[in-house]
Write an enzyme that holds these catalytic residues in place. Sequence first.
Site, PDB file in Angstrom:
ATOM      1  N   HIS A 286      61.429  -8.647  18.748  1.00  0.00           N
ATOM      2  CA  HIS A 286      62.608  -8.682  19.618  1.00  0.00           C
ATOM      3  C   HIS A 286      62.382  -9.702  20.730  1.00  0.00           C
ATOM      4  O   HIS A 286      61.284 -10.237  20.860  1.00  0.00           O
ATOM      5  CB  HIS A 286      62.960  -7.289  20.156  1.00  0.00           C
TER       6      HIS A 286
ATOM      7  N   HIS B 230      62.262  -9.773  24.092  1.00  0.00           N
ATOM      8  CA  HIS B 230      61.679  -9.597  25.424  1.00  0.00           C
ATOM      9  C   HIS B 230      60.501 -10.543  25.633  1.00  0.00           C
ATOM     10  O   HIS B 230      59.725 -10.810  24.721  1.00  0.00           O
ATOM     11  CB  HIS B 230      61.239  -8.135  25.634  1.00  0.00           C
TER      12      HIS B 230
ATOM     13  N   ASP C 293      57.664 -10.349  27.011  1.00  0.00           N
ATOM     14  CA  ASP C 293      56.295  -9.933  26.705  1.00  0.00           C
ATOM     15  C   ASP C 293      56.040  -9.872  25.190  1.00  0.00           C
ATOM     16  O   ASP C 293      54.981  -9.397  24.748  1.00  0.00           O
ATOM     17  CB  ASP C 293      55.953  -8.595  27.380  1.00  0.00           C
ATOM     18  N   HIS C 294      56.992 -10.375  24.396  1.00  0.00           N
ATOM     19  CA  HIS C 294      56.819 -10.461  22.937  1.00  0.00           C
ATOM     20  C   HIS C 294      57.000 -11.881  22.413  1.00  0.00           C
ATOM     21  O   HIS C 294      56.563 -12.186  21.307  1.00  0.00           O
ATOM     22  CB  HIS C 294      57.788  -9.503  22.227  1.00  0.00           C
TER      23      HIS C 294
ATOM     24  N   HIS D  52      65.886   0.016  21.212  1.00  0.00           N
ATOM     25  CA  HIS D  52      65.220  -0.572  22.381  1.00  0.00           C
ATOM     26  C   HIS D  52      66.012  -1.819  22.786  1.00  0.00           C
ATOM     27  O   HIS D  52      66.368  -1.993  23.956  1.00  0.00           O
ATOM     28  CB  HIS D  52      63.782  -0.908  22.030  1.00  0.00           C
TER      29      HIS D  52
ATOM     30  N   ASP E 163      58.406  -2.593  20.108  1.00  0.00           N
ATOM     31  CA  ASP E 163      58.640  -1.562  21.124  1.00  0.00           C
ATOM     32  C   ASP E 163      59.583  -0.470  20.618  1.00  0.00           C
ATOM     33  O   ASP E 163      60.290   0.164  21.410  1.00  0.00           O
ATOM     34  CB  ASP E 163      59.250  -2.181  22.390  1.00  0.00           C
TER      35      ASP E 163
ATOM     36  N   HIS F  24      52.190  -2.045  22.648  1.00  0.00           N
ATOM     37  CA  HIS F  24      51.654  -1.710  23.982  1.00  0.00           C
ATOM     38  C   HIS F  24      50.622  -0.582  23.899  1.00  0.00           C
ATOM     39  O   HIS F  24      50.724   0.297  23.041  1.00  0.00           O
ATOM     40  CB  HIS F  24      52.775  -1.245  24.925  1.00  0.00           C
TER      41      HIS F  24
END
Length: 257
Positions: free
Chosen positions: A54, A56, A58-59, A113, A137, A175
């Site tokens: 996805h 975001h 942090d990905h 999410h 996530d 995570h």
Amino acid sequence: MRIIRLEALSDNYIFLLHDSKHNIAAVVDPAEAEPVLKKLAELKAELVAIFNTHHHNDHVGGNKELIQHFPKVIVYGGAEDRGRIPGQQVFLQQGDRVEFGDRAGDVIFVPGHTRAHIAYYFPPATFGELGELFCGDTLFAGGCGRLFEGTPTQMVSSLNKLRSLPDDTHVWCAHEYTLKNLQFALTVDSENTDLQKRFDEVKVYRSRGEATVPSLLGIEKRTNPFLRWEQPSLQSSAKSSEPVQTFARIRGMKDKF
Ligand code: ZN
Ligand code: FE
């Protein structure tokens, strides 16, 4: 296919898939480029694929720099993420297949999410091996992602797809949230002895600084409150007998935990 877990940012994991026969690698959700480049140099492997779950940051935060180093790398992501994932070239939908070396992975559409989230499932290559699920996530060890762009109905349907995979599946979530997730889980499923045992084990792992990812899907089915919306214990904690409402209320309690 060997899977190497890399730590990134404060609590992210990046997964590097290595095919030593062809000297190639792929990476799932590169939060940042640096740890990936370092490991690739060590392996002397060429990066051929970035599998994003996805959009975001942090990905996908490492996408641009990895593309600069490996201009031929192919960037995969969900079809609904068009315009949100840097460098995306392949737009995947439920049921699509991705290839890496000798292996093929199935794409599972898991909105909730985010509205575009996908997961990648690589079935066992030979009998007796484990399948590998990269779920970003959506599903965490002992928990699930927050609902930023999706509804509880969508998330239950997405988690139900993941729950239908075999028990012997590695769950590679993005995570290290397991300890906190299980602390919460005990507040809504306190009589679950599998959960109590898992919490005790995870406490020990984390006190030694060890990772709890990957977990096993069979253990998630028995201990993760976000896969257990039909269980009387969870329904009683949620004061509901309806599965989606049970999930939604438990998710709401976790948001405030
Ligand atoms: Zn996310
Ligand atoms: Fe994340």
